[in-house]
Design an enzyme around this catalytic site. Structure first.
Site, PDB file in Angstrom:
ATOM      1  N   ASP A 288      24.592  55.246  64.311  1.00  0.00           N
ATOM      2  CA  ASP A 288      24.706  55.726  65.707  1.00  0.00           C
ATOM      3  C   ASP A 288      25.285  57.135  65.765  1.00  0.00           C
ATOM      4  OD1 ASP A 288      27.257  54.740  64.985  1.00  0.00           O
ATOM      5  OD2 ASP A 288      27.657  53.858  66.953  1.00  0.00           O
TER       6      ASP A 288
ATOM      7  N   ALA B 138      37.049  40.401  64.661  1.00  0.00           N
ATOM      8  CA  ALA B 138      35.913  39.770  63.975  1.00  0.00           C
ATOM      9  C   ALA B 138      34.742  40.733  63.839  1.00  0.00           C
ATOM     10  CB  ALA B 138      35.480  38.510  64.717  1.00  0.00           C
TER      11      ALA B 138
ATOM     12  N   GLU C 185      37.937  55.912  73.408  1.00  0.00           N
ATOM     13  CA  GLU C 185      38.276  55.381  72.085  1.00  0.00           C
ATOM     14  C   GLU C 185      38.498  56.502  71.063  1.00  0.00           C
ATOM     15  OE1 GLU C 185      36.529  51.715  71.106  1.00  0.00           O
ATOM     16  OE2 GLU C 185      37.137  51.817  69.005  1.00  0.00           O
TER      17      GLU C 185
ATOM     18  N   TYR D 200      35.899  54.562  57.581  1.00  0.00           N
ATOM     19  CA  TYR D 200      34.925  54.885  58.631  1.00  0.00           C
ATOM     20  C   TYR D 200      34.874  56.400  58.854  1.00  0.00           C
ATOM     21  CZ  TYR D 200      32.342  54.534  63.010  1.00  0.00           C
ATOM     22  OH  TYR D 200      31.387  54.661  63.990  1.00  0.00           O
TER      23      TYR D 200
ATOM     24  N   ASP E 105      28.504  50.493  70.373  1.00  0.00           N
ATOM     25  CA  ASP E 105      29.156  49.292  70.902  1.00  0.00           C
ATOM     26  C   ASP E 105      29.291  49.360  72.422  1.00  0.00           C
ATOM     27  OD1 ASP E 105      29.382  48.861  68.193  1.00  0.00           O
ATOM     28  OD2 ASP E 105      31.510  49.329  68.102  1.00  0.00           O
TER      29      ASP E 105
ATOM     30  N   GLU F  50      22.818  50.031  61.178  1.00  0.00           N
ATOM     31  CA  GLU F  50      24.281  50.094  61.017  1.00  0.00           C
ATOM     32  C   GLU F  50      24.702  51.444  60.474  1.00  0.00           C
ATOM     33  OE1 GLU F  50      26.459  48.311  62.700  1.00  0.00           O
ATOM     34  OE2 GLU F  50      25.826  46.462  61.707  1.00  0.00           O
TER      35      GLU F  50
HETATM   36  C1  GLA Z   1      31.688  50.412  64.593  1.00  0.00           C
HETATM   37  C2  GLA Z   1      31.578  51.609  65.546  1.00  0.00           C
HETATM   38  C3  GLA Z   1      30.137  51.860  65.959  1.00  0.00           C
HETATM   39  C4  GLA Z   1      29.201  51.904  64.767  1.00  0.00           C
HETATM   40  C5  GLA Z   1      29.447  50.713  63.841  1.00  0.00           C
HETATM   41  C6  GLA Z   1      28.639  50.813  62.576  1.00  0.00           C
HETATM   42  O1  GLA Z   1      31.363  49.229  65.278  1.00  0.00           O
HETATM   43  O2  GLA Z   1      32.367  51.396  66.692  1.00  0.00           O
HETATM   44  O3  GLA Z   1      30.060  53.053  66.723  1.00  0.00           O
HETATM   45  O4  GLA Z   1      29.305  53.115  64.086  1.00  0.00           O
HETATM   46  O5  GLA Z   1      30.811  50.586  63.491  1.00  0.00           O
HETATM   47  O6  GLA Z   1      27.287  50.721  62.852  1.00  0.00           O
END
Ligand code: GLA
Length: 377
Positions: free
Chosen positions: A34, A117, A154, A218, A166, A31
């Site tokens: 990426d 979610a 995005e 983030y 994702d 997590e």
């Molecule tokens: C979100 C982002 C992903 C990743 C996750 C954390 O889902 O879209 O690219 O960074 O957070 O792992």
């Protein structure tokens, strides 16, 4: 499939040319790594988003969603660029823009990936549109190319600085397996993830919490990582070892040191999780999942009270491992649970949430499912 085609025909007065679908995802482990060129181990869930699409001969782009009363949003293709009008439609327009489309289309979307979610309903939406357009206009783009294009949509159109995980798993997920994804070059390896035959289940706990920090938090984590990379003269955090990090600690702020420590340790937990899966050692996998949560909570600071309670209540009721998934600050947690303990774990989470007066959580389960696909209608 057929119901979206029927709705499309009722709405636009003709049949779609293509029907596409793409799943949401759950991340087993790996997590917030990426965007540091790390390795991640997500899988595609059974819930998916569908897009029915038809080409138009003029330059009109029309977009509607079955979940939003099929209200038609219209825009000229020449106006499809960052900063355009649109709300949720921007996820669709962003893909049209990043694929460089220069003609009109009619699009209807429908689906059952729970929104908000933390199961990547936005990636599912982007990816079903991308594979649909790829098929309709014979663009012949590979899955990694589509992943980069949907991420660009995005990042640059919607304005969310997400990484590549994702979209990649929504496009490339494999039924029955978790996807070991190298986020540097998007190469993948399917790692069989057969919880059911081990008598286990992967419970998804949607905390129903959405904290305001989501977007800013983030972006700030990404900035902290980039700052470490710049200070230490690295290509990415992937190239850092724990020993090097300890040696360089004096050059970093305490926050930067902690963020980098999460990144470095999370990559090694992913590799250890792959080994554990290969050995069907679910006890070790559970411990690694727990370690990931602790690191996300303490070093990366992206958890929240609801996620921490979901995790601790699951473990207290016998889960082998539990952790938050996705971006954090709300959304879902996962728990790896013996089938016989599922009810006990759910009750434990429900009771703790009630005691804390949190919103009632929702539970899902999903087996690893196939990635996106598109067919001519
Ligand atoms: C979100 C982002 C992903 C990743 C996750 C954390 O889902 O879209 O690219 O960074 O957070 O792992």
């Amino acid at each position: 499939m057929t119901s979206i085609a029927r709705h499309f025909e009722d709405l636009y007065g003709r049949k779609p040319d293509v029907i596409a679908e793409a799943p949401g995802r759950v991340n087993l482990i790996g997590e917030h790594i990426d965007y540091s060129e790390g390795f991640v181990l997500p899988f595609a869930i059974a819930d998916r988003t569908y897009a029915a699409i038809a080409a138009r001969k003029d330059g009109l782009v029309r977009v509607a969603s079955h979940q939003r009363r099929e209200r038609i949003f219209s825009i000229d293709i020449n106006d499809v660029k960052p900063g355009s009008k649109g709300d949720w439609e921007k996820y669709v327009l962003g893909v049209i823009w990043s694929l460089g489309l220069n003609q009109g289309v009619d699009i209807l979307v429908d689906g059952n990936v729970p929104a908000g979610a933390g199961l990547s309903s936005s990636a599912a939406l982007e990816c079903c549109v991308a594979v649909g357009l790829n098929e309709l206009f014979s663009l012949n783009l590979s899955a990694p190319e589509l992943a980069r294009a949907t991420q660009k949509a995005e990042n640059d159109y919607v304005g969310m600085p997400c990484g590549i995980m994702d979209q990649s798993v929504s496009l490339m997920g494999k039924a029955g397996s978790a996807l070991l994804l190298d986020c540097r070059d998007l190469t993948t390896e399917a790692i069989p993830f057969d919880v059911a035959s081990a008598g286990l289940e992967l419970l998804i706990i949607d905390t129903q919490a959405h904290h305001a920090l989501v977007d800013g938090g983030y972006a700030q984590r990404r900035a902290d990582c980039e700052s470490v990379v710049a200070k230490l003269g690295l290509v990415s955090l992937r190239h850092l070892t724990l020993n090097e990090l300890e040696a360089a600690r004096g050059q970093l702020t305490e926050i930067e040191y902690l963020r980098a420590r999460h990144a470095v340790t999370e990559i090694s937990r992913v590799m250890d999780a792959v080994a554990a899966l290969r050995a069907s050692d679910f006890k070790t996998l559970g411990a690694l999942i727990n370690g990931s949560h602790q690191s996300l909570r303490d070093d990366y600071a992206v958890s929240c009270p609801e996620l921490d309670v979901a995790v601790s209540a699951s473990i207290a009721a016998g889960a082998l491992g539990s952790r938050m998934v996705g971006g954090g600050f709300g959304g879902s947690a996962i728990a790896l649970v013996n089938q016989k303990d599922i009810e006990k774990v759910k009750q434990s989470v429900l009771a703790e949430f009630e005691a804390k007066r949190f919103k009632k959580p929702r539970f899902f389960t999903s087996l690893p499912s196939a990635g996106a696909s598109a067919t001519r209608y």
